[in-house]
Design a protein around this motif. Sequence first.
Motif, PDB file in Angstrom:
ATOM      1  N   SER A  67       0.819  -1.209   0.000  1.00  0.00           N
ATOM      2  CA  SER A  67       0.000   0.000   0.000  1.00  0.00           C
ATOM      3  C   SER A  67       0.854   1.261   0.000  1.00  0.00           C
TER       4      SER A  67
ATOM      5  N   SER B 156       1.148   4.248  -2.986  1.00  0.00           N
ATOM      6  CA  SER B 156       0.964   5.681  -2.728  1.00  0.00           C
ATOM      7  C   SER B 156       2.260   6.438  -2.960  1.00  0.00           C
TER       8      SER B 156
ATOM      9  N   GLU C 205      -6.427  13.807  -5.442  1.00  0.00           N
ATOM     10  CA  GLU C 205      -5.777  12.492  -5.422  1.00  0.00           C
ATOM     11  C   GLU C 205      -4.414  12.573  -4.747  1.00  0.00           C
TER      12      GLU C 205
ATOM     13  N   ASN D 176      -3.212  10.730  -1.376  1.00  0.00           N
ATOM     14  CA  ASN D 176      -2.026   9.873  -1.440  1.00  0.00           C
ATOM     15  C   ASN D 176      -1.037  10.227  -0.337  1.00  0.00           C
TER      16      ASN D 176
ATOM     17  N   TRP E 103      -2.465   9.170   3.142  1.00  0.00           N
ATOM     18  CA  TRP E 103      -2.450   7.713   3.287  1.00  0.00           C
ATOM     19  C   TRP E 103      -1.023   7.199   3.431  1.00  0.00           C
ATOM     20  N   HIS E 104      -0.114   7.764   2.656  1.00  0.00           N
ATOM     21  CA  HIS E 104       1.303   7.372   2.724  1.00  0.00           C
ATOM     22  C   HIS E 104       1.846   7.608   4.129  1.00  0.00           C
TER      23      HIS E 104
END
Length: 360
Positions: free
Chosen positions: A249, A253, A289, A293, A296-297
């Motif tokens: 994951s 990202s 986006e 990203n 989340w990263h």
Amino acid sequence: MNMLKTIRAHLASVLVLFALTLAGIMPAVHTASAQTNGEVPGQALGLNSDADLWRFIRNGNAGDTQMKDQLAAVMIQSEGDNWRAARNGPVSVYGAAGVLGIIVLLAVFYSWRGRITIDAGPSGKTIERFGTIDRFAHWLMAGSFVILALTGLNLLYGRYTLLPLLGPEAFTAITIAGKYAHNYLAFAFMAGLALSFVLWVRHNIPSKIDLDWLKAGGGIFTKGVHPPARKFNAGQKIIFWVVMLGGLSVSLSGIALLFPFQTAMFAKTFGLLNMIGFDLPTTLTMLQEQQLNQLWHGIVSLVLMTIIVAHIYIGSVGMEGALDAMNSGKVDRNWAKEHHGLWVKEVDAATKAAKAKPAE
């Protein structure tokens, strides 16, 4: 008489200038009045009021631009406020609490339990646990992860911790070097991750034995307790799948951040989640986006760091003999029997069968 004519001429000139001035001011006054009343002169954007105009802008709508970068057509991107608030708020606060919290927790645990020693004592005999390719995959992944973690933490917290200590010049040099290291060593981490998966996935399939190991707490909390385990026990299997899924994951990202405005992974992911009952937005701009990203990263990376700190502890200072598995690849037989007893029996059986097989 001449003086009177001169005065009249001056008065006439003043009146003319005043009339001309008034004629020029009136449109400006009318314009200001129109704008104050909420009307945009000419309705160039097809809007009727300042409120509509600013609502249009605050919603992130794009205007017209002659620049090649179409993102420049967006005057205000309101989601950026939300991104900054989340990054500098919950992500940073809870992330720091998690990493620091696990360190404190492990220190308390060590002061209570001490180092987990080999109950039967070292036997002086060894058994090969990991070959050269296994250790290469582990250290490729682990070494790059440590550097990625340190450089990532600097990007998130460095301005508050290192900058006051080092000063702007040294901090800038370290951060720039760290940025390049982070970008390029990411590919080493991905390679190590993929190789480790291929090598170890067959040993990390969950089984019923793992339930017994978990019920006994892995024998970590009680001296003399050694639940049965094969080559990888339940705790190691949990670490394996967390690292594999989390690593995949964070890699995806990370690629999206390395090559910005090229992917729409969150829109597609939200679309799949909506198929099972979620109600998530699927019309995301490229800038949205990138912001998702980045968040989340950071979140996944901080979770991985917290878990890996515990893994490093139990594989080094926390347990006698554990580090040998990834250093020389060979571990003491008594250590192996206590922590991976079923695996030792399998290896011994295979060795015995190989010796009993007649040479061709």
